[in-house]
Motif scaffolding. Structure first.
Motif, mmCIF file in Angstrom:
data_model
loop_
_atom_site.group_PDB
_atom_site.id
_atom_site.type_symbol
_atom_site.label_atom_id
_atom_site.label_comp_id
_atom_site.label_asym_id
_atom_site.label_seq_id
_atom_site.Cartn_x
_atom_site.Cartn_y
_atom_site.Cartn_z
ATOM 1 N N PRO A 1 6.733 -15.984 -11.292
ATOM 2 C CA PRO A 1 6.031 -15.122 -12.239
ATOM 3 C C PRO A 1 6.616 -13.719 -12.128
ATOM 4 O O PRO A 1 6.603 -13.107 -11.068
ATOM 5 C CB PRO A 1 4.578 -15.168 -11.765
ATOM 6 C CG PRO A 1 4.657 -15.536 -10.325
ATOM 7 C CD PRO A 1 5.922 -16.295 -10.127
ATOM 8 N N VAL A 2 7.171 -13.208 -13.214
ATOM 9 C CA VAL A 2 7.872 -11.931 -13.203
ATOM 10 C C VAL A 2 7.084 -10.920 -14.031
ATOM 11 O O VAL A 2 6.857 -11.140 -15.222
ATOM 12 C CB VAL A 2 9.295 -12.078 -13.778
ATOM 13 C CG1 VAL A 2 10.006 -10.741 -13.798
ATOM 14 C CG2 VAL A 2 10.085 -13.096 -12.997
ATOM 15 N N ARG A 3 6.688 -9.814 -13.413
ATOM 16 C CA ARG A 3 6.054 -8.724 -14.162
ATOM 17 C C ARG A 3 7.126 -8.030 -14.989
ATOM 18 O O ARG A 3 8.206 -7.739 -14.473
ATOM 19 C CB ARG A 3 5.394 -7.729 -13.220
ATOM 20 C CG ARG A 3 4.353 -8.338 -12.350
ATOM 21 C CD ARG A 3 2.977 -7.798 -12.404
ATOM 22 N NE ARG A 3 2.837 -6.449 -12.897
ATOM 23 C CZ ARG A 3 1.908 -6.117 -13.784
ATOM 24 N NH1 ARG A 3 1.083 -7.017 -14.240
ATOM 25 N NH2 ARG A 3 1.795 -4.881 -14.200
ATOM 26 N N ILE A 4 6.822 -7.778 -16.252
ATOM 27 C CA ILE A 4 7.843 -7.209 -17.136
ATOM 28 C C ILE A 4 8.255 -5.809 -16.690
ATOM 29 O O ILE A 4 9.364 -5.378 -16.984
ATOM 30 C CB ILE A 4 7.389 -7.218 -18.608
ATOM 31 C CG1 ILE A 4 6.173 -6.339 -18.821
ATOM 32 C CG2 ILE A 4 7.148 -8.630 -19.085
ATOM 33 C CD1 ILE A 4 5.794 -6.163 -20.278
ATOM 34 N N ASP A 5 7.411 -5.104 -15.966
ATOM 35 C CA ASP A 5 7.757 -3.776 -15.467
ATOM 36 C C ASP A 5 8.726 -3.849 -14.293
ATOM 37 O O ASP A 5 9.349 -2.848 -13.943
ATOM 38 C CB ASP A 5 6.510 -3.019 -15.036
ATOM 39 C CG ASP A 5 5.535 -2.817 -16.184
ATOM 40 O OD1 ASP A 5 6.004 -2.598 -17.315
ATOM 41 O OD2 ASP A 5 4.314 -2.886 -15.954
ATOM 42 N N ASN A 6 8.862 -5.020 -13.651
ATOM 43 C CA ASN A 6 9.694 -5.169 -12.458
ATOM 44 C C ASN A 6 11.073 -5.761 -12.751
ATOM 45 O O ASN A 6 11.818 -6.038 -11.817
ATOM 46 C CB ASN A 6 8.988 -6.040 -11.425
ATOM 47 C CG ASN A 6 7.752 -5.376 -10.870
ATOM 48 O OD1 ASN A 6 7.562 -4.181 -11.020
ATOM 49 N ND2 ASN A 6 6.908 -6.142 -10.228
ATOM 50 N N ILE A 7 11.418 -5.970 -14.013
ATOM 51 C CA ILE A 7 12.744 -6.492 -14.357
ATOM 52 C C ILE A 7 13.752 -5.369 -14.189
ATOM 53 O O ILE A 7 13.607 -4.290 -14.768
ATOM 54 C CB ILE A 7 12.771 -7.050 -15.791
ATOM 55 C CG1 ILE A 7 11.767 -8.195 -15.932
ATOM 56 C CG2 ILE A 7 14.179 -7.521 -16.140
ATOM 57 C CD1 ILE A 7 11.618 -8.701 -17.341
ATOM 58 N N ARG A 8 14.783 -5.615 -13.381
ATOM 59 C CA ARG A 8 15.789 -4.590 -13.080
ATOM 60 C C ARG A 8 17.023 -4.725 -13.970
ATOM 61 O O ARG A 8 17.458 -3.757 -14.580
ATOM 62 C CB ARG A 8 16.181 -4.687 -11.623
ATOM 63 C CG ARG A 8 17.149 -3.641 -11.192
ATOM 64 C CD ARG A 8 17.398 -3.719 -9.707
ATOM 65 N NE ARG A 8 18.349 -2.688 -9.331
ATOM 66 C CZ ARG A 8 19.164 -2.793 -8.317
ATOM 67 N NH1 ARG A 8 19.155 -3.861 -7.564
ATOM 68 N NH2 ARG A 8 19.982 -1.820 -8.033
ATOM 69 N N THR A 9 17.620 -5.939 -14.024
ATOM 70 C CA THR A 9 18.774 -6.163 -14.885
ATOM 71 C C THR A 9 18.594 -7.471 -15.649
ATOM 72 O O THR A 9 17.888 -8.370 -15.200
ATOM 73 C CB THR A 9 20.100 -6.238 -14.100
ATOM 74 O OG1 THR A 9 20.049 -7.345 -13.211
ATOM 75 C CG2 THR A 9 20.371 -4.958 -13.334
ATOM 76 N N PHE A 10 19.233 -7.565 -16.806
ATOM 77 C CA PHE A 10 19.199 -8.766 -17.636
ATOM 78 C C PHE A 10 20.596 -8.957 -18.195
ATOM 79 O O PHE A 10 21.100 -8.088 -18.913
ATOM 80 C CB PHE A 10 18.181 -8.603 -18.772
ATOM 81 C CG PHE A 10 17.980 -9.834 -19.583
ATOM 82 C CD1 PHE A 10 17.142 -10.840 -19.145
ATOM 83 C CD2 PHE A 10 18.630 -9.999 -20.782
ATOM 84 C CE1 PHE A 10 16.962 -11.981 -19.892
ATOM 85 C CE2 PHE A 10 18.454 -11.137 -21.538
ATOM 86 C CZ PHE A 10 17.612 -12.132 -21.094
ATOM 87 N N ASN A 11 21.231 -10.084 -17.847
ATOM 88 C CA ASN A 11 22.610 -10.384 -18.262
ATOM 89 C C ASN A 11 23.570 -9.236 -17.902
ATOM 90 O O ASN A 11 24.454 -8.877 -18.694
ATOM 91 C CB ASN A 11 22.691 -10.711 -19.743
ATOM 92 C CG ASN A 11 22.154 -12.076 -20.055
ATOM 93 O OD1 ASN A 11 22.105 -12.945 -19.196
ATOM 94 N ND2 ASN A 11 21.737 -12.275 -21.291
ATOM 95 N N GLY A 12 23.368 -8.660 -16.735
ATOM 96 C CA GLY A 12 24.263 -7.615 -16.248
ATOM 97 C C GLY A 12 23.991 -6.233 -16.807
ATOM 98 O O GLY A 12 24.696 -5.280 -16.480
ATOM 99 N N LEU A 13 22.996 -6.085 -17.666
ATOM 100 C CA LEU A 13 22.666 -4.795 -18.256
ATOM 101 C C LEU A 13 21.418 -4.223 -17.584
ATOM 102 O O LEU A 13 20.442 -4.945 -17.359
ATOM 103 C CB LEU A 13 22.408 -4.933 -19.756
ATOM 104 C CG LEU A 13 23.546 -5.515 -20.586
ATOM 105 C CD1 LEU A 13 23.072 -5.721 -22.016
ATOM 106 C CD2 LEU A 13 24.752 -4.615 -20.540
#
Length: 92
Positions: free
Chosen positions: A76-88
């Motif tokens: 379960p991933v909190r949307i505020d805790n996402i650091r990178t997505f596909n290298g971005l």
């Protein structure tokens, strides 16, 4: 300069489950867990959770292997805790 992507774009990309050719869509994601641990999944897919994901601001992510088979458990991933997505780098 480091390339960035907005959080809204990340969430809309995560909602797309298949490509136009009806193949499963995978992505790379890096996020922080509740205890502060950094988790890196080089190939993952989005999946559901047993909670209201919109109200809890959470999305389900599961690691997959090269053939698209599930590996491990659902995070379960909190949307505020996402650091990178596909290298971005993700910005608010």
């Amino acid at each position: 300069m480091e390339q960035t992507i907005t959080r809204a774009d990340v969430l809309s990309e995560m909602e797309v489950r298949e490509t136009a050719g009806q193949r499963p869509r995978h992505f790379a994601i890096q996020f922080y867990k509740k205890n502060g641990e950094l988790v890196t999944l080089t190939r993952a897919r989005s999946c559901g959770l047993r909670m209201n994901m919109t109200d809890n601001r959470t999305r389900g992510v599961q690691q997959v292997d090269d053939h698209g088979n599930a590996v491990g458990h659902i995070y379960p991933v909190r949307i505020d805790n996402i650091r990178t997505f596909n290298g971005l780098r993700v910005k608010v």
